[in-house]
Design an enzyme around this catalytic site. Sequence first.
Site, PDB file in Angstrom:
ATOM      1  N   ARG A 201     -25.453 -14.216 -34.794  1.00  0.00           N
ATOM      2  CA  ARG A 201     -24.265 -14.593 -34.000  1.00  0.00           C
ATOM      3  C   ARG A 201     -23.571 -13.390 -33.371  1.00  0.00           C
ATOM      4  NH1 ARG A 201     -23.396 -17.683 -38.644  1.00  0.00           N
ATOM      5  NH2 ARG A 201     -24.233 -19.776 -38.463  1.00  0.00           N
ATOM      6  N   LYS A 223     -22.976 -10.621 -18.111  1.00  0.00           N
ATOM      7  CA  LYS A 223     -23.827 -11.806 -17.997  1.00  0.00           C
ATOM      8  C   LYS A 223     -25.189 -11.473 -18.581  1.00  0.00           C
ATOM      9  CE  LYS A 223     -21.950 -14.248 -14.002  1.00  0.00           C
ATOM     10  NZ  LYS A 223     -22.259 -14.776 -12.659  1.00  0.00           N
ATOM     11  N   GLU A 265     -27.489  -4.203  -3.056  1.00  0.00           N
ATOM     12  CA  GLU A 265     -26.271  -4.580  -3.787  1.00  0.00           C
ATOM     13  C   GLU A 265     -25.165  -3.544  -3.558  1.00  0.00           C
ATOM     14  OE1 GLU A 265     -26.130  -7.478  -5.268  1.00  0.00           O
ATOM     15  OE2 GLU A 265     -28.156  -7.998  -5.971  1.00  0.00           O
ATOM     16  N   LYS A 307     -17.513  -3.518  -9.217  1.00  0.00           N
ATOM     17  CA  LYS A 307     -17.884  -4.684 -10.022  1.00  0.00           C
ATOM     18  C   LYS A 307     -16.959  -4.822 -11.217  1.00  0.00           C
ATOM     19  CE  LYS A 307     -21.432  -7.524 -11.989  1.00  0.00           C
ATOM     20  NZ  LYS A 307     -22.851  -7.863 -12.137  1.00  0.00           N
ATOM     21  N   GLU A 317     -16.037 -15.943 -14.083  1.00  0.00           N
ATOM     22  CA  GLU A 317     -16.336 -16.477 -12.747  1.00  0.00           C
ATOM     23  C   GLU A 317     -15.629 -17.774 -12.420  1.00  0.00           C
ATOM     24  OE1 GLU A 317     -20.274 -15.769 -11.482  1.00  0.00           O
ATOM     25  OE2 GLU A 317     -20.110 -16.989  -9.694  1.00  0.00           O
ATOM     26  N   ARG A 321     -14.954 -13.628  -8.822  1.00  0.00           N
ATOM     27  CA  ARG A 321     -16.252 -13.072  -9.146  1.00  0.00           C
ATOM     28  C   ARG A 321     -17.339 -13.608  -8.224  1.00  0.00           C
ATOM     29  NH1 ARG A 321     -18.570 -11.678 -15.186  1.00  0.00           N
ATOM     30  NH2 ARG A 321     -20.564 -10.847 -14.500  1.00  0.00           N
ATOM     31  N   ASN A 325     -21.390 -12.528  -4.745  1.00  0.00           N
ATOM     32  CA  ASN A 325     -22.601 -13.205  -4.285  1.00  0.00           C
ATOM     33  C   ASN A 325     -22.750 -13.233  -2.775  1.00  0.00           C
ATOM     34  OD1 ASN A 325     -23.729 -13.846  -6.813  1.00  0.00           O
ATOM     35  ND2 ASN A 325     -22.207 -15.471  -7.064  1.00  0.00           N
ATOM     36  N   HIS A 328     -26.071 -14.054  -1.223  1.00  0.00           N
ATOM     37  CA  HIS A 328     -26.927 -14.569  -2.285  1.00  0.00           C
ATOM     38  C   HIS A 328     -27.311 -16.031  -2.109  1.00  0.00           C
ATOM     39  CE1 HIS A 328     -26.138 -10.763  -4.204  1.00  0.00           C
ATOM     40  NE2 HIS A 328     -26.786 -11.102  -5.307  1.00  0.00           N
ATOM     41  N   HIS A 332     -30.993 -16.591  -2.123  1.00  0.00           N
ATOM     42  CA  HIS A 332     -31.598 -17.440  -3.142  1.00  0.00           C
ATOM     43  C   HIS A 332     -32.554 -18.444  -2.497  1.00  0.00           C
ATOM     44  CE1 HIS A 332     -31.983 -19.504  -6.926  1.00  0.00           C
ATOM     45  NE2 HIS A 332     -31.535 -20.629  -6.417  1.00  0.00           N
ATOM     46  N   HIS A 345     -35.357  -9.340  -5.347  1.00  0.00           N
ATOM     47  CA  HIS A 345     -34.024  -9.934  -5.225  1.00  0.00           C
ATOM     48  C   HIS A 345     -33.175  -9.237  -4.152  1.00  0.00           C
ATOM     49  CE1 HIS A 345     -30.236 -11.732  -6.342  1.00  0.00           C
ATOM     50  NE2 HIS A 345     -29.718 -10.541  -6.611  1.00  0.00           N
TER      51      HIS A 345
HETATM   52  N1  LIG Z   1     -26.744  -9.968 -15.510  1.00  0.00           N
HETATM   53  C1  LIG Z   1     -26.409  -9.839 -14.247  1.00  0.00           C
HETATM   54  O1  LIG Z   1     -25.249  -9.820 -13.901  1.00  0.00           O
HETATM   55  C2  LIG Z   1     -27.501  -9.670 -13.231  1.00  0.00           C
HETATM   56  C3  LIG Z   1     -27.201  -9.219 -11.938  1.00  0.00           C
HETATM   57  C4  LIG Z   1     -28.254  -9.011 -11.054  1.00  0.00           C
HETATM   58  C5  LIG Z   1     -29.559  -9.252 -11.444  1.00  0.00           C
HETATM   59  N2  LIG Z   1     -29.805  -9.710 -12.720  1.00  0.00           N
HETATM   60  C6  LIG Z   1     -31.176  -9.956 -13.183  1.00  0.00           C
HETATM   61  O2  LIG Z   1     -31.876  -8.736 -13.167  1.00  0.00           O
HETATM   62  C7  LIG Z   1     -33.249  -8.988 -12.936  1.00  0.00           C
HETATM   63  C8  LIG Z   1     -33.733  -8.067 -11.852  1.00  0.00           C
HETATM   64  O3  LIG Z   1     -33.522  -6.723 -12.303  1.00  0.00           O
HETATM   65  P1  LIG Z   1     -34.376  -5.528 -11.703  1.00  0.00           P
HETATM   66  O4  LIG Z   1     -34.286  -5.589 -10.246  1.00  0.00           O
HETATM   67  O5  LIG Z   1     -33.948  -4.314 -12.413  1.00  0.00           O
HETATM   68  O6  LIG Z   1     -35.886  -5.959 -12.075  1.00  0.00           O
HETATM   69  P2  LIG Z   1     -36.838  -5.562 -13.303  1.00  0.00           P
HETATM   70  O7  LIG Z   1     -36.078  -5.447 -14.561  1.00  0.00           O
HETATM   71  O8  LIG Z   1     -37.953  -6.536 -13.283  1.00  0.00           O
HETATM   72  O9  LIG Z   1     -37.372  -4.112 -12.899  1.00  0.00           O
HETATM   73  C9  LIG Z   1     -38.156  -3.972 -11.732  1.00  0.00           C
HETATM   74  C10 LIG Z   1     -39.479  -3.261 -12.042  1.00  0.00           C
HETATM   75  O10 LIG Z   1     -39.243  -1.877 -12.212  1.00  0.00           O
HETATM   76  C11 LIG Z   1     -39.809  -1.407 -13.431  1.00  0.00           C
HETATM   77  N3  LIG Z   1     -38.980  -0.293 -13.860  1.00  0.00           N
HETATM   78  C12 LIG Z   1     -37.746  -0.346 -14.406  1.00  0.00           C
HETATM   79  N4  LIG Z   1     -37.239   0.868 -14.539  1.00  0.00           N
HETATM   80  C13 LIG Z   1     -38.177   1.737 -14.092  1.00  0.00           C
HETATM   81  C14 LIG Z   1     -38.224   3.146 -13.973  1.00  0.00           C
HETATM   82  N5  LIG Z   1     -37.157   3.901 -14.291  1.00  0.00           N
HETATM   83  N6  LIG Z   1     -39.353   3.703 -13.502  1.00  0.00           N
HETATM   84  C15 LIG Z   1     -40.391   2.914 -13.128  1.00  0.00           C
HETATM   85  N7  LIG Z   1     -40.399   1.603 -13.186  1.00  0.00           N
HETATM   86  C16 LIG Z   1     -39.291   1.011 -13.672  1.00  0.00           C
HETATM   87  C17 LIG Z   1     -39.772  -2.618 -14.310  1.00  0.00           C
HETATM   88  O11 LIG Z   1     -40.683  -2.501 -15.375  1.00  0.00           O
HETATM   89  C18 LIG Z   1     -40.156  -3.701 -13.315  1.00  0.00           C
HETATM   90  O12 LIG Z   1     -41.545  -3.724 -13.148  1.00  0.00           O
HETATM   91  C19 LIG Z   1     -33.374 -10.441 -12.586  1.00  0.00           C
HETATM   92  O13 LIG Z   1     -33.876 -11.145 -13.712  1.00  0.00           O
HETATM   93  C20 LIG Z   1     -31.940 -10.879 -12.293  1.00  0.00           C
HETATM   94  O14 LIG Z   1     -31.706 -12.229 -12.646  1.00  0.00           O
HETATM   95  C21 LIG Z   1     -28.816  -9.916 -13.594  1.00  0.00           C
HETATM   96 ZN   LIG Z   2     -27.709  -9.787  -6.683  1.00  0.00          ZN
END
Ligand SMILES: NC(=O)c1ccc[n+]([C@@H]2O[C@H](COP(=O)([O-])OP(=O)(O)OC[C@H]3O[C@@H](n4cnc5c(N)ncnc54)[C@H](O)[C@@H]3O)[C@@H](O)[C@H]2O)c1
Ligand SMILES: [Zn+2]
Lengths: 444, 444
Positions: A201, A223, A265, A307, A317, A321, A325, A328, A332, A345
């Site tokens: 928990r 999030k 972003e 942010k 949100e 917040r 987006n 987005h 999306h 993304h």
């Molecule tokens: N929680 C939130 O508020 C929030 C906001 C935006 C996005 N997200 C989520 O984040 C995810 C996307 O994140 P992302 O764009 O970081 O994608 P990701 O985590 O898939 O990373 C992208 C790629 O880069 C590689 N990688 C990461 N760091 C590296 C490094 N330093 N050197 C080499 N390779 C590296 C990863 O292994 C992956 O293959 C989605 O699932 C999205 O829903 C969440």
């Molecule tokens: Zn985004």
Amino acid sequence: MAASPFSSIRSTPKISAPAALVVPRRRSSVDLRSASANPLRVQIGGAAARTSRIRARIAASATPVMEEAAAGKESGSRVSTVVNVDLGNRSYPIYIGSSLLDEPDLLQRHVHGKRVLVVTNTTIAPLYLEKVTEALTHGNSNISVESVILPDGEKYKNMETLMKVFDKAVESRLDRRCTFVALGGGVIGDMCGFAAAAFLRGVNFIQIPTTLMAQVDSSVGGKTGINHPLGKNLIGAFYQPQCVLVDTDTLNTLPDRELASGIAEVVKYGLIRDAAFFEWQEKNMQALLARDPSALAYAIKRSCENKAEVVSLDEKESGLRATLNLGHTFGHAIETGVGYGQWLHGEAVAAGMVMAVDMSRRLGWIDDTIMNRVLNILQHAKLPIVPPETMTVEKFKNTMAVDKKVADGLLRLILLKGPLGSCVFTGDYDRKALDETLHAFCKN
Amino acid sequence: MAASPFSSIRSTPKISAPAALVVPRRRSSVDLRSASANPLRVQIGGAAARTSRIRARIAASATPVMEEAAAGKESGSRVSTVVNVDLGNRSYPIYIGSSLLDEPDLLQRHVHGKRVLVVTNTTIAPLYLEKVTEALTHGNSNISVESVILPDGEKYKNMETLMKVFDKAVESRLDRRCTFVALGGGVIGDMCGFAAAAFLRGVNFIQIPTTLMAQVDSSVGGKTGINHPLGKNLIGAFYQPQCVLVDTDTLNTLPDRELASGIAEVVKYGLIRDAAFFEWQEKNMQALLARDPSALAYAIKRSCENKAEVVSLDEKESGLRATLNLGHTFGHAIETGVGYGQWLHGEAVAAGMVMAVDMSRRLGWIDDTIMNRVLNILQHAKLPIVPPETMTVEKFKNTMAVDKKVADGLLRLILLKGPLGSCVFTGDYDRKALDETLHAFCKN
Ligand SMILES: NC(=O)c1ccc[n+]([C@@H]2O[C@H](COP(=O)([O-])OP(=O)(O)OC[C@H]3O[C@@H](n4cnc5c(N)ncnc54)[C@H](O)[C@@H]3O)[C@@H](O)[C@H]2O)c1
Ligand SMILES: [Zn+2]
Ligand SMILES: NC(=O)c1ccc[n+]([C@@H]2O[C@H](COP(=O)([O-])OP(=O)(O)OC[C@H]3O[C@@H](n4cnc5c(N)ncnc54)[C@H](O)[C@@H]3O)[C@@H](O)[C@H]2O)c1
Ligand SMILES: [Zn+2]
């Protein structure tokens, strides 16, 4: 004086940019004028702040923790700042700078208990796991570190992979006084954060984001979650970390496309609430693409501050917040339309922002020059400025109809309105403008 | 005057008990004298309250919502009270009484949005699903109710079953403004609560507990979760419902053993912090076993008040809340030793409480008469007072060594100390007493 962190790019005429520590510290102003009058409309302007009506304190501020590179070190570009995310007793710092993984104290002060579980993936483990383990244990033989290495990719951001984290934690007999560390991009951060929220928990949690996307967006705001086969991020928790450690050096191994995705972003923050930051980006895009540590640190700092301010004001949100987006809803639809994983993304968001700006222009809400500036900056970052040819008006409409921001059949959108750096979240716009934008960007 | 709710049992000499509404309203006093001096020891006594040092407000109080059975209704035993669980902006009411499922307004005022998902199981659905659906929709054609019927049993309290809840929610396209309703015992309550906590990072949640165990314990306090193959309740969340609705009539279909299991927890509240309640139970056990609605309502009310007070003071279990685990360390060893599902939870807790009381007596911390009173009341309730013969000293020690309450190699226990209704949570006791107790209760 140490060499200017920007010396390598000073020659480029476009860049007159000051380094992170030179830029005068500023706070974005927040104006919720129209929020109470019309709940569907939240205006965030560059005008004078009238924050007195806002309960939550805005406290995203930057303080240098290391004034200069330590004597004897090679790098003259080491810059570190702290952004505080103010959420009452769940407040936490974001450390930003070069070589921060060489500062064991930054991490260790936030470890609770003696046992740490690092959650990472098959791509990142060979690059940074050893370094992170060293940082966690250096000079502290009390701490024991376990790790779980997950498969890499958005398609593994699911319950099955999450269970691997719990399996490891339970098999290692971790108790409530342990710490989970997310080492990776947004996928790892979201999964590890949710695992930390749910294990016993709730256990202590630290984020070490290694993609620009994670450093400027997903690691901030609490999030966390996983995907359901039928939809993204449907299962999760709001859960804040103990700290976020952004070592800009980790970006050196990041593929170019992933870097650009994060930049989308960054551009977003400028457009929705920080004109000065947008102007800074216009001058420093080349430095960002060249991964100049100081430029990156500054862009990450301003992004996190923006942010953090929004999140402090609206953690769960309820309205404000949503402005994060921008682009987005269109984006999306593109991600869904082309199939997840085809477009990153940030790429979809870039094209989506162009569409949102186009619509704002058609509504007469912004000056024509803003559109050109958006197109220029995104093109400079090598981001797409139009949706893929396969996207039709029909596809856009279908996805947008089931968007979370639809309320009582009305699609609310984030649109620019007023001078650069001002936006609205509203369902009160001429439907014709939306139609025109969709037709302008789709062949059919 | 309506017939006394206790008229049917007034003849039994043992019972001098007042009905729920007649008993003078009282609050348990809480004394944290020694808490600051020794963090391992929390004393909860029957002495005068010194609550000024305690930040959280104690506000578990009982207020009648229906003074009398509505005219024209048959039942003279309808008694309803409200216990408020005071947790700041997460506070909520527990409604307790007979025929409450015939009062649609009680539920409907806590439904958010227009869409409800009832989570229940194959045993309870045929008994109460229609009634609950009717209560949710009566006079309100706006509300639509979906349901998901899970397999019955502790062994299904896992991730796989949880996913069925998410599947149903996603397929039904529920959005953030929906309400999850848990209809069932502790297994359903814990799973539905966690599903509500995680679906879209948190949706509205209502508990309709249908076992005595759930009515007096698991539905109060916000602990939700599922089991991991290697341990119980390892994955979950603290998540508070919008309200808890206890219709005592649902207990009429509950098997005797399940009823007795819940009574063990009721006895527990008396022993750890409420001597007057324990005395009331001594006089009214027969009425409870006969499922007299007023006696049940009173026992549930006092139990919820006691638990609510403890939870208000210590929501996340830093110390005080641990006292709710009287008998549970020994009991947990029994459940593990005989295999989960052989002994019901309350049965194991009953034998465990006897062992804890025995140990307290050996330490010279309580009067000898308390032991006899505990044995009497549990036997009256047909609960076990010794562990099964298969339990050895070895088995007890092995399970107890990995208890969550072990800190730095020291097993902390909840033991009685002082007059009836006082206990301590402490690691500061003579090891010999523990050994003697184990040997006294085990053949080898
Ligand atoms: N929680 C939130 O508020 C929030 C906001 C935006 C996005 N997200 C989520 O984040 C995810 C996307 O994140 P992302 O764009 O970081 O994608 P990701 O985590 O898939 O990373 C992208 C790629 O880069 C590689 N990688 C990461 N760091 C590296 C490094 N330093 N050197 C080499 N390779 C590296 C990863 O292994 C992956 O293959 C989605 O699932 C999205 O829903 C969440
Ligand atoms: Zn985004
Ligand atoms: N969250 C907490 O704070 C907390 C506290 C105590 C126990 N628990 C959890 O609660 C669970 C035990 O709860 P429980 O004792 O209610 O067991 P349970 O939910 O398994 O219910 C016991 C049996 O009674 C049946 N049943 C339920 N209501 C009935 C009714 N009205 N008529 C006929 N049959 C009915 C159930 O289908 C089941 O077969 C455990 O998983 C335990 O971990 C949680
Ligand atoms: Zn119990």
